[in-house]
Motif scaffolding. Structure first.
Motif, PDB file in Angstrom:
ATOM      1  N   ASN A  22      14.457  47.081 -79.001  1.00  0.00           N
ATOM      2  CA  ASN A  22      15.360  46.784 -77.509  1.00  0.00           C
ATOM      3  C   ASN A  22      16.271  47.907 -77.411  1.00  0.00           C
ATOM      4  OD1 ASN A  22      17.939  45.500 -76.388  1.00  0.00           O
ATOM      5  ND2 ASN A  22      16.117  44.276 -75.566  1.00  0.00           N
ATOM      6  N   ILE A  23      16.172  48.620 -76.197  1.00  0.00           N
ATOM      7  CA  ILE A  23      16.833  49.760 -76.033  1.00  0.00           C
ATOM      8  C   ILE A  23      17.079  49.801 -74.260  1.00  0.00           C
ATOM      9  CG2 ILE A  23      15.157  51.403 -75.997  1.00  0.00           C
ATOM     10  CD1 ILE A  23      17.082  53.434 -76.686  1.00  0.00           C
ATOM     11  N   ILE A  24      18.411  49.666 -73.697  1.00  0.00           N
ATOM     12  CA  ILE A  24      18.763  49.566 -72.346  1.00  0.00           C
ATOM     13  C   ILE A  24      18.099  48.396 -71.812  1.00  0.00           C
ATOM     14  CG2 ILE A  24      18.820  51.097 -70.260  1.00  0.00           C
ATOM     15  CD1 ILE A  24      18.333  53.473 -71.955  1.00  0.00           C
ATOM     16  N   SER A  25      18.177  47.435 -72.732  1.00  0.00           N
ATOM     17  CA  SER A  25      17.902  46.100 -71.967  1.00  0.00           C
ATOM     18  C   SER A  25      16.047  46.099 -71.797  1.00  0.00           C
ATOM     19  CB  SER A  25      18.341  45.683 -70.807  1.00  0.00           C
ATOM     20  OG  SER A  25      19.687  45.563 -71.208  1.00  0.00           O
ATOM     21  N   ARG A  26      15.526  46.881 -72.462  1.00  0.00           N
ATOM     22  CA  ARG A  26      14.051  46.814 -72.312  1.00  0.00           C
ATOM     23  C   ARG A  26      13.693  46.501 -73.943  1.00  0.00           C
ATOM     24  NH1 ARG A  26      10.914  50.835 -68.674  1.00  0.00           N
ATOM     25  NH2 ARG A  26       9.489  49.427 -69.213  1.00  0.00           N
ATOM     26  N   ASP A  27      12.440  45.843 -73.683  1.00  0.00           N
ATOM     27  CA  ASP A  27      11.924  45.565 -75.078  1.00  0.00           C
ATOM     28  C   ASP A  27      10.362  46.330 -75.302  1.00  0.00           C
ATOM     29  OD1 ASP A  27      12.575  42.006 -75.382  1.00  0.00           O
ATOM     30  OD2 ASP A  27      13.526  43.910 -76.028  1.00  0.00           O
ATOM     31  N   TYR A  28      10.157  47.013 -76.310  1.00  0.00           N
ATOM     32  CA  TYR A  28       8.909  47.477 -76.639  1.00  0.00           C
ATOM     33  C   TYR A  28       8.397  46.919 -78.065  1.00  0.00           C
ATOM     34  CZ  TYR A  28      10.902  50.980 -73.301  1.00  0.00           C
ATOM     35  OH  TYR A  28      11.364  51.655 -72.253  1.00  0.00           O
ATOM     36  N   TRP A  29       7.016  47.121 -78.099  1.00  0.00           N
ATOM     37  CA  TRP A  29       6.351  46.172 -79.196  1.00  0.00           C
ATOM     38  C   TRP A  29       5.465  47.168 -79.752  1.00  0.00           C
ATOM     39  CZ3 TRP A  29       7.754  41.283 -81.184  1.00  0.00           C
ATOM     40  CH2 TRP A  29       8.601  40.794 -80.020  1.00  0.00           C
TER      41      TRP A  29
END
Length: 115
Positions: free
Chosen positions: A98-105
């Motif tokens: 989670n970075i700058i309110s975005r999620d990555y998987w």
């Protein structure tokens, strides 16, 4: 492009240990909140552990004491050390950023614990 690549999963006997790794690229790893989740067959994805930029950790209550999350900002990698594994730990384990309110998987890595 942000990428997360998990590794380290496999087949282990009850009581064994595994160490999962999640290598990241494409963003400022040190500024991210990292987490591990898992999803067992027929069940919803659940939180395993998180670690903040500063190294503060949280764990699912049922896993605390057996699992340890850590990060190496120099290697852009987060780890999950899993000890005393049980058959109910069998699942696909996913790394999340989670970075700058975005999620990555990541794509997930299979962990299978045999009884």
């Amino acid at each position: 492009q942000v990428r997360l690549v998990e590794s380290g999963g496999g087949l282990v006997q009850t009581g064994g240990s595994l160490r999962l790794s999640c290598a990241t690229s494409g963003t400022i790893f040190s500024a991210s909140l990292m987490g591990w989740y898992r999803q067992a067959p027929g069940k919803q994805r659940e939180l395993v552990a998180t670690i903040t930029m500063g190294g503060s950790t949280t764990y699912a209550a049922s896993l605390k004491g057996r699992f340890t999350i850590s990060r190496d900002n120099a290697k852009n990698t987060v780890y999950l050390q899993m000890n005393s594994l049980k058959p109910e730990d069998t699942a696909v384990y996913y790394c999340q950023m989670n970075i700058i309110s975005r999620d990555y998987w990541g794509q997930g890595t299979q962990v299978t614990v045999s009884s």
